[in-house]
Design an enzyme around this catalytic site. Structure first.
Site, short mmCIF file in Angstrom:
data_model
loop_
_atom_site.label_atom_id
_atom_site.label_comp_id
_atom_site.label_asym_id
_atom_site.label_seq_id
_atom_site.Cartn_x
_atom_site.Cartn_y
_atom_site.Cartn_z
N LYS A 84 0.83 -1.21 0.00
CA LYS A 84 0.00 0.00 0.00
C LYS A 84 0.87 1.27 0.00
CE LYS A 84 -2.37 2.44 3.75
NZ LYS A 84 -1.39 3.41 3.91
N ASN A 85 1.86 1.32 0.90
CA ASN A 85 2.59 2.57 1.05
C ASN A 85 3.52 2.87 -0.12
OD1 ASN A 85 1.24 3.02 3.39
ND2 ASN A 85 2.93 2.49 4.76
N CYS A 133 -5.70 13.36 12.26
CA CYS A 133 -5.53 11.93 12.00
C CYS A 133 -5.58 11.20 13.33
CB CYS A 133 -4.18 11.77 11.32
SG CYS A 133 -3.50 10.15 11.46
N ARG A 184 -0.35 15.42 12.34
CA ARG A 184 0.38 14.99 11.13
C ARG A 184 0.79 16.21 10.31
NH1 ARG A 184 -1.58 9.09 8.98
NH2 ARG A 184 0.34 9.17 7.81
N PRO A 185 1.82 16.93 10.78
CA PRO A 185 2.24 18.12 10.05
C PRO A 185 2.90 17.77 8.72
CG PRO A 185 3.79 17.63 11.83
CD PRO A 185 2.68 16.62 11.93
N ILE A 186 2.96 18.76 7.80
CA ILE A 186 3.69 18.53 6.54
C ILE A 186 4.81 19.58 6.37
CG2 ILE A 186 1.83 17.33 5.32
CD1 ILE A 186 1.40 20.01 3.75
N GLN A 211 7.92 19.43 6.90
CA GLN A 211 9.17 18.93 6.27
C GLN A 211 8.99 18.78 4.75
OE1 GLN A 211 12.10 18.80 8.02
NE2 GLN A 211 10.71 19.75 9.48
N ASP A 232 3.77 0.63 12.14
CA ASP A 232 2.53 0.08 11.58
C ASP A 232 2.29 -1.37 11.99
OD1 ASP A 232 2.07 2.51 10.45
OD2 ASP A 232 2.49 1.92 8.39
N ARG A 256 -9.00 0.07 3.68
CA ARG A 256 -8.08 1.04 3.09
C ARG A 256 -6.76 0.38 2.72
NH1 ARG A 256 -6.06 4.74 6.88
NH2 ARG A 256 -4.63 5.03 5.18
C1 UD1 Z 1 4.04 6.89 6.56
C2 UD1 Z 1 3.09 5.73 6.39
C3 UD1 Z 1 2.46 5.37 7.73
C4 UD1 Z 1 3.56 5.10 8.76
C5 UD1 Z 1 4.56 6.26 8.80
C6 UD1 Z 1 5.76 5.95 9.69
C7 UD1 Z 1 2.35 6.05 4.14
C8 UD1 Z 1 1.24 6.38 3.21
N1 UD1 Z 1 2.08 6.11 5.44
O1 UD1 Z 1 3.27 8.00 6.99
O2 UD1 Z 1 1.67 4.21 7.56
O3 UD1 Z 1 2.98 4.94 10.05
O4 UD1 Z 1 5.06 6.54 7.50
O5 UD1 Z 1 6.41 4.81 9.26
O6 UD1 Z 1 3.42 5.68 3.71
N2 UD1 Z 1 6.49 14.62 10.74
C9 UD1 Z 1 6.73 15.96 10.96
N3 UD1 Z 1 6.71 16.82 9.90
C10 UD1 Z 1 6.48 16.41 8.63
C11 UD1 Z 1 6.23 15.03 8.40
C12 UD1 Z 1 6.25 14.16 9.48
O7 UD1 Z 1 6.94 16.37 12.10
O8 UD1 Z 1 6.48 17.24 7.71
C13 UD1 Z 1 6.50 13.66 11.88
C14 UD1 Z 1 5.15 12.98 12.09
O9 UD1 Z 1 4.29 13.76 12.89
C15 UD1 Z 1 5.56 11.66 12.73
C16 UD1 Z 1 6.93 11.38 12.11
O10 UD1 Z 1 7.39 12.60 11.55
O11 UD1 Z 1 5.72 11.82 14.11
C17 UD1 Z 1 6.92 10.33 11.01
O12 UD1 Z 1 5.96 10.69 10.02
P1 UD1 Z 1 6.12 10.25 8.50
O13 UD1 Z 1 7.25 9.30 8.37
O14 UD1 Z 1 6.12 11.47 7.67
O15 UD1 Z 1 4.75 9.48 8.24
P2 UD1 Z 1 3.89 9.47 6.93
O16 UD1 Z 1 4.78 9.56 5.74
O17 UD1 Z 1 2.77 10.44 7.04
#
Ligand code: UD1
Length: 428
Positions: free
Chosen positions: A22-23, A117, A122-124, A126, A304, A396
């Site tokens: 999936k990912n 979530c 779940r910030p973006i 980065q 996960d 999902r």
């Molecule tokens: C992906 C996976 C999800 C998995 C996660 C961690 C997909 C579609 N989903 O989610 O199933 O649980 O990796 O292995 O692939 N963070 C920030 N800023 C950012 C982005 C992330 O602070 O801009 C933090 C998040 O809050 C979290 C950590 O970084 O604490 C890891 O998040 P991230 O690896 O980005 O998870 P996803 O890519 O959303």
């Protein structure tokens, strides 16, 4: 509204085949936008996150042809719309990959901001840091993220190890002018798979799977036939299900290397694991014992798999401690497991599990995808009947989970909302 009904207590026995990851799929499908020619994707899992991704592409003007249940031909040349609206994005958080892919191809994208979530914040930031470093303007306006600009390669250091930000930085930089060096990158198998897919179209990406990825921008990307890797987490879930039911299962279509953190932990818990080239056998012939688990980015124990392994530990002898190292809130499922007789206390990111050796069936609710999988494992291991509500979370990310488990002898069936309405009407 549909439910799974499980009559537990039967060991799972037999063979099961894992679907595509999936990912990886939710990043590779948007990545097709970057191609200048049609692409064929194989081993695509039949799950709702994939249907949504394909629907978004179609709505943008791409031609999506189904060749068979797991193979699609996607022609991105008709794309004439760079916006993913809230209605589509709210159904799938990973729609943020359309930001990187559209920005990388057309120099502009507008995608609904991912909302809250069940796993916590779940910030973006980065993702946006990476786009900005490449020269994009990023604005958040009325719930939409707008990114645009002519991209030039740069040095990008991620402040947190983020799967999503790593993939989005790769998508955006693959056609940027010059060299991008991405540091503190995530190393998950799906990151390597995205890089392999992009390289098969003619991209120049090196180092995926390490914490420094170098991407040299290329002008054109060509047609490819690409098979998505098997799903590490689906495989891990069936490994734990086999162990929790005291079963003996051969899990096929897997990459053993991707399962090493899970296999190693299962062996510590007293589960037998035997690796073959592309399959793995899991069986139990003795007691399950306590173990401590801490989730971490790859190659650590995957977050996960945390709800599933915690469920297994409720069946083991002794006290186990599970520490969540990635997400803020990943223990919401614990209340549901307690309804099934589990003895778990949670303090912040730490859960203390007193193994009770058994669980009992109960009506429960899935609060997210992997929590739902954990409840299925609990239901299969428990004595009595378990009814799981809100199974759309499970659908999902798991292809035909009920049918695959039936193939191992599980007594699991899906009851649709309409069937329930009919039963109530008959009773009136
Ligand atoms: C992906 C996976 C999800 C998995 C996660 C961690 C997909 C579609 N989903 O989610 O199933 O649980 O990796 O292995 O692939 N963070 C920030 N800023 C950012 C982005 C992330 O602070 O801009 C933090 C998040 O809050 C979290 C950590 O970084 O604490 C890891 O998040 P991230 O690896 O980005 O998870 P996803 O890519 O959303």
């Amino acid at each position: 509204m549909d439910k799974f009904i499980i009559k537990g207590g039967r060991p799972l026995v037999g063979e099961i085949t894992v679907s595509g990851a999936k990912n990886a799929a939710v990043a590779i499908i948007p990545a097709v936008i970057l191609s200048d020619e049609p692409c064929v994707l194989e081993n695509v899992p039949d799950i709702s996150d994939v249907s949504i991704s394909l629907k978004i592409l179609h709505e943008m003007g791409a031609d999506v042809e189904t060749i068979n249940a797991s193979t699609f031909r996607i022609d991105p040349r008709g794309i004439n719309n760079y916006c993913v609206p809230y209605e589509s994005a709210r159904k799938m958080r990973a729609s943020y990959y359309f930001l990187g892919a559209l920005l990388g191809k057309f120099g502009q994208a507008r995608v609904s901001m991912p909302g809250g979530c069940p796993l916590g914040d779940r910030p973006i930031d980065q993702h946006l840091k990476a786009f900005t470093a490449l020269g994009a303007d990023c604005n958040i306006d009325h719930g939409m993220v707008d990114v645009s600009g002519k991209l030039v390669g740069n040095q990008i250091y991620l402040d947190v190890v983020s799967v999503g930000a790593t993939m989005n930085a790769m998508l955006a930089s693959v056609k940027a002018i010059g060299l991008t060096v991405l540091e503190n990158a995530a190393k998950e198998p799906h990151i390597v798979d995205l890089a392999n897919f992009l390289n098969s179209m003619g991209a120049d990406i090196m180092g995926a799977g390490t914490d420094v990825i170098k991407i040299r921008g290329v002008g054109k990307l060509r047609s490819t036939n690409y098979s998505i890797i098997p799903d590490q987490i689906e495989a891990g879930t069936y490994m734990v299900a086999a162990a929790a039911t005291g079963g003996d299962v051969l899990i096929k279509n897997i990459i053993p290397k991707h399962l090493e953190p899970i296999s190693a932990k299962l062996e510590k818990i007293g589960v037998n694991v035997q690796e073959f080239d592309d399959s793995i056998r899991v069986w139990v012939d003795g007691p399950l014992v306590k173990s401590n688990v801490k989730t971490m980015p790859h190659p650590g124990f995957p977050t996960d798999m945390q709800p599933q392994i915690a469920t297994l530990l409720t069946l083991a002898e002794g006290t186990s401690i599970v520490t969540e190292g990635v997400w803020e809130q990943r223990f919401r499922y614990v209340d549901e497991l307690r309804r099934m007789g589990a003895d778990i206390s949670v303090d912040g990111k730490v859960a203390v599990i007193e193994g009770t050796g058994e669980l009992m069936g109960a009506p429960v609710k899935a609060c997210d995808l992997r929590a739902g999988a954990a409840l299925i494992i609990a239901g299969l291991a428990a004595y009595g009947i378990t009814e799981i509500e809100d199974i759309y979370h499970i659908e999902r990310g798991y292809e035909n989970m009920d049918l695959k488990l039936q193939g191992l002898g599980a007594e699991i069936s899906k009851k649709s909302f309409q069937e329930e309405v009919d039963i109530i009407k008959e009773a009136l």
